[in-house]
Design a protein around this motif. Sequence first.
Motif, PDB file in Angstrom:
ATOM      1  N   VAL A  45     -17.808   1.170 -27.318  1.00  0.00           N
ATOM      2  CA  VAL A  45     -18.118   1.055 -25.906  1.00  0.00           C
ATOM      3  C   VAL A  45     -16.814   0.776 -25.155  1.00  0.00           C
ATOM      4  CG1 VAL A  45     -19.413  -0.222 -24.172  1.00  0.00           C
ATOM      5  CG2 VAL A  45     -20.395   0.126 -26.450  1.00  0.00           C
ATOM      6  N   PRO A  46     -16.418   1.668 -24.266  1.00  0.00           N
ATOM      7  CA  PRO A  46     -15.158   1.441 -23.553  1.00  0.00           C
ATOM      8  C   PRO A  46     -15.279   0.259 -22.588  1.00  0.00           C
ATOM      9  CG  PRO A  46     -16.293   3.343 -22.658  1.00  0.00           C
ATOM     10  CD  PRO A  46     -17.079   2.886 -23.862  1.00  0.00           C
ATOM     11  N   LYS A  47     -14.174  -0.440 -22.415  1.00  0.00           N
ATOM     12  CA  LYS A  47     -14.158  -1.532 -21.450  1.00  0.00           C
ATOM     13  C   LYS A  47     -14.267  -0.922 -20.059  1.00  0.00           C
ATOM     14  CE  LYS A  47     -11.333  -4.720 -24.078  1.00  0.00           C
ATOM     15  NZ  LYS A  47     -10.088  -5.489 -24.122  1.00  0.00           N
ATOM     16  N   PRO A  48     -14.997  -1.604 -19.179  1.00  0.00           N
ATOM     17  CA  PRO A  48     -15.101  -1.042 -17.820  1.00  0.00           C
ATOM     18  C   PRO A  48     -13.732  -1.016 -17.150  1.00  0.00           C
ATOM     19  CG  PRO A  48     -16.170  -3.204 -17.969  1.00  0.00           C
ATOM     20  CD  PRO A  48     -15.715  -2.837 -19.338  1.00  0.00           C
ATOM     21  N   GLN A  49     -13.451   0.093 -16.505  1.00  0.00           N
ATOM     22  CA  GLN A  49     -12.185   0.243 -15.803  1.00  0.00           C
ATOM     23  C   GLN A  49     -12.274  -0.465 -14.460  1.00  0.00           C
ATOM     24  OE1 GLN A  49      -9.376   1.832 -16.935  1.00  0.00           O
ATOM     25  NE2 GLN A  49     -10.454   1.963 -18.863  1.00  0.00           N
ATOM     26  N   LYS A  50     -11.198  -1.129 -14.073  1.00  0.00           N
ATOM     27  CA  LYS A  50     -11.175  -1.749 -12.759  1.00  0.00           C
ATOM     28  C   LYS A  50     -11.174  -0.649 -11.719  1.00  0.00           C
ATOM     29  CE  LYS A  50      -8.847  -6.026 -13.878  1.00  0.00           C
ATOM     30  NZ  LYS A  50      -7.736  -6.928 -13.533  1.00  0.00           N
ATOM     31  N   GLN A  51     -11.934  -0.882 -10.674  1.00  0.00           N
ATOM     32  CA  GLN A  51     -11.987   0.085  -9.581  1.00  0.00           C
ATOM     33  C   GLN A  51     -11.159  -0.450  -8.420  1.00  0.00           C
ATOM     34  OE1 GLN A  51     -16.167   0.521  -8.832  1.00  0.00           O
ATOM     35  NE2 GLN A  51     -16.383   2.095 -10.389  1.00  0.00           N
ATOM     36  N   PHE A  52     -10.390   0.422  -7.829  1.00  0.00           N
ATOM     37  CA  PHE A  52      -9.526   0.039  -6.724  1.00  0.00           C
ATOM     38  C   PHE A  52      -9.900   0.814  -5.473  1.00  0.00           C
ATOM     39  CE2 PHE A  52      -7.123  -1.112 -10.453  1.00  0.00           C
ATOM     40  CZ  PHE A  52      -6.574  -2.336 -10.099  1.00  0.00           C
ATOM     41  N   VAL A  53      -9.710   0.174  -4.332  1.00  0.00           N
ATOM     42  CA  VAL A  53      -9.926   0.823  -3.049  1.00  0.00           C
ATOM     43  C   VAL A  53      -8.671   0.627  -2.206  1.00  0.00           C
ATOM     44  CG1 VAL A  53     -12.435   0.565  -3.071  1.00  0.00           C
ATOM     45  CG2 VAL A  53     -11.039  -1.235  -2.074  1.00  0.00           C
ATOM     46  N   THR A  54      -8.497   1.491  -1.234  1.00  0.00           N
ATOM     47  CA  THR A  54      -7.376   1.379  -0.308  1.00  0.00           C
ATOM     48  C   THR A  54      -7.838   0.588   0.909  1.00  0.00           C
ATOM     49  OG1 THR A  54      -6.485   3.487  -1.040  1.00  0.00           O
ATOM     50  CG2 THR A  54      -5.744   2.681   1.103  1.00  0.00           C
ATOM     51  N   ILE A  55      -7.082  -0.451   1.238  1.00  0.00           N
ATOM     52  CA  ILE A  55      -7.371  -1.275   2.411  1.00  0.00           C
ATOM     53  C   ILE A  55      -6.088  -1.353   3.237  1.00  0.00           C
ATOM     54  CG2 ILE A  55      -8.029  -3.571   3.218  1.00  0.00           C
ATOM     55  CD1 ILE A  55      -9.648  -3.857   0.614  1.00  0.00           C
ATOM     56  N   VAL A  56      -6.226  -1.136   4.540  1.00  0.00           N
ATOM     57  CA  VAL A  56      -5.077  -1.160   5.440  1.00  0.00           C
ATOM     58  C   VAL A  56      -5.124  -2.458   6.251  1.00  0.00           C
ATOM     59  CG1 VAL A  56      -3.898  -0.011   7.345  1.00  0.00           C
ATOM     60  CG2 VAL A  56      -5.077   1.346   5.601  1.00  0.00           C
ATOM     61  N   PHE A  57      -4.041  -3.228   6.153  1.00  0.00           N
ATOM     62  CA  PHE A  57      -3.892  -4.431   6.959  1.00  0.00           C
ATOM     63  C   PHE A  57      -2.946  -4.104   8.111  1.00  0.00           C
ATOM     64  CE2 PHE A  57      -5.227  -6.191   2.925  1.00  0.00           C
ATOM     65  CZ  PHE A  57      -6.033  -7.261   3.282  1.00  0.00           C
ATOM     66  N   ILE A  58      -3.306  -4.513   9.315  1.00  0.00           N
ATOM     67  CA  ILE A  58      -2.412  -4.389  10.466  1.00  0.00           C
ATOM     68  C   ILE A  58      -1.854  -5.785  10.688  1.00  0.00           C
ATOM     69  CG2 ILE A  58      -2.220  -3.774  12.899  1.00  0.00           C
ATOM     70  CD1 ILE A  58      -4.668  -1.899  12.370  1.00  0.00           C
ATOM     71  N   ASP A  59      -0.559  -5.949  10.416  1.00  0.00           N
ATOM     72  CA  ASP A  59       0.032  -7.290  10.437  1.00  0.00           C
ATOM     73  C   ASP A  59       0.304  -7.786  11.856  1.00  0.00           C
ATOM     74  OD1 ASP A  59       2.433  -6.143  11.260  1.00  0.00           O
ATOM     75  OD2 ASP A  59       3.488  -6.536   9.381  1.00  0.00           O
ATOM     76  N   VAL A  78      -6.257  -9.722  -2.178  1.00  0.00           N
ATOM     77  CA  VAL A  78      -5.669  -8.396  -1.956  1.00  0.00           C
ATOM     78  C   VAL A  78      -4.424  -8.532  -1.087  1.00  0.00           C
ATOM     79  CG1 VAL A  78      -6.022  -6.125  -0.915  1.00  0.00           C
ATOM     80  CG2 VAL A  78      -7.858  -7.187  -2.235  1.00  0.00           C
ATOM     81  N   ALA A  79      -4.523  -9.321  -0.022  1.00  0.00           N
ATOM     82  CA  ALA A  79      -3.375  -9.516   0.873  1.00  0.00           C
ATOM     83  C   ALA A  79      -2.216 -10.167   0.133  1.00  0.00           C
ATOM     84  CB  ALA A  79      -3.796 -10.375   2.074  1.00  0.00           C
ATOM     85  N   ILE A  80      -2.487 -11.213  -0.603  1.00  0.00           N
ATOM     86  CA  ILE A  80      -1.429 -11.927  -1.339  1.00  0.00           C
ATOM     87  C   ILE A  80      -0.786 -11.014  -2.379  1.00  0.00           C
ATOM     88  CG2 ILE A  80      -1.004 -13.783  -3.000  1.00  0.00           C
ATOM     89  CD1 ILE A  80      -3.077 -15.433  -1.377  1.00  0.00           C
ATOM     90  N   ASN A  81      -1.606 -10.281  -3.119  1.00  0.00           N
ATOM     91  CA  ASN A  81      -1.089  -9.402  -4.178  1.00  0.00           C
ATOM     92  C   ASN A  81      -0.268  -8.236  -3.638  1.00  0.00           C
ATOM     93  OD1 ASN A  81      -2.306 -11.001  -6.112  1.00  0.00           O
ATOM     94  ND2 ASN A  81      -4.140  -9.720  -6.249  1.00  0.00           N
ATOM     95  N   ASN A  82      -0.423  -7.943  -2.354  1.00  0.00           N
ATOM     96  CA  ASN A  82       0.300  -6.814  -1.747  1.00  0.00           C
ATOM     97  C   ASN A  82       1.305  -7.266  -0.688  1.00  0.00           C
ATOM     98  OD1 ASN A  82      -1.004  -4.099  -2.750  1.00  0.00           O
ATOM     99  ND2 ASN A  82      -2.668  -5.569  -2.543  1.00  0.00           N
ATOM    100  N   ASP A  83       1.692  -8.527  -0.733  1.00  0.00           N
ATOM    101  CA  ASP A  83       2.711  -9.088   0.162  1.00  0.00           C
ATOM    102  C   ASP A  83       2.385  -8.945   1.643  1.00  0.00           C
ATOM    103  OD1 ASP A  83       4.296  -9.919  -2.019  1.00  0.00           O
ATOM    104  OD2 ASP A  83       5.160  -7.914  -2.192  1.00  0.00           O
ATOM    105  N   VAL A  84       1.100  -9.044   1.976  1.00  0.00           N
ATOM    106  CA  VAL A  84       0.705  -9.081   3.378  1.00  0.00           C
ATOM    107  C   VAL A  84       0.848 -10.536   3.827  1.00  0.00           C
ATOM    108  CG1 VAL A  84      -1.217  -8.783   4.989  1.00  0.00           C
ATOM    109  CG2 VAL A  84      -0.897  -7.165   3.109  1.00  0.00           C
ATOM    110  N   GLU A  85       1.419 -10.756   4.993  1.00  0.00           N
ATOM    111  CA  GLU A  85       1.639 -12.121   5.475  1.00  0.00           C
ATOM    112  C   GLU A  85       0.311 -12.723   5.939  1.00  0.00           C
ATOM    113  OE1 GLU A  85       4.224 -14.442   8.820  1.00  0.00           O
ATOM    114  OE2 GLU A  85       4.936 -12.500   8.128  1.00  0.00           O
TER     115      GLU A  85
END
Length: 161
Positions: A45-59, A78-85
Motif C-alpha cells: 500500500v503506497p503512502k499517501p502523497q502530500k497534496q499541495f496547492v498554490t496560495i498567493v499572499f499579497i504582502d 504556509v506563510a512561515i514556510n514560504n518566508d511571507v512576513e
Amino acid sequence: MNSQRLLSILVSRTLTQRTPAPSIQSWSRLRATSVVQEKRFCSSVPKPQKQFVTIVFIDRDGDRIVTKGCVGDTLLNVAINNDVELEGACEGTLACSTCHLIFKPEDFNKLPDKPTDEELDMLDLAFGLTETSRLGCQVIVTKDMDGLEITVPKGVSDARK
C-alpha cells in the motif's frame, strides 16, 4: 532478517560450534522462509502523497508572493514556510492576532470552517479588521484553496500586549 544475514549466522555457527553444515534442503527452506519474512514487512500500500496547492499572499508592500501550501497545514505555517512576513507571535495557539489575514469576500464565504468565538475575540484586537478577516493559525488549507489570494494587513497589533 535478510537471507545474507541468515547465511552468515549459519556459517559462523557451523565454524565455531563444529556442527555439521546444513544440507541443501535446509538452505532452500531457510531461503524461502527469509523471503517470506522480508515480504511480510514490505507494504504494497503506497503512502499517501502530500497534496499541495498554490496560495498567493499579497504582502504589506502590495507584492504578490506565490507559495505552495500543504493540504492540512494552517495558513500561518504556509506563510512561515514560504518566508511571507506574517508574525504568528503566539505560534498558532490562538493567543494573539499577529497572523491576521484578509480574504476576498467570495473566498471568505468558501472557507470550510467558520471562525470560533475565541478566534472572533482575538480578531477584535487585530489591526485593520475587516468583515473578511481570519487568523492564519485557524484556517486549515484544503484542496479547494488552490489559487487563493490573501492579503496581509499593513500593520500588526499583538493582542497579548
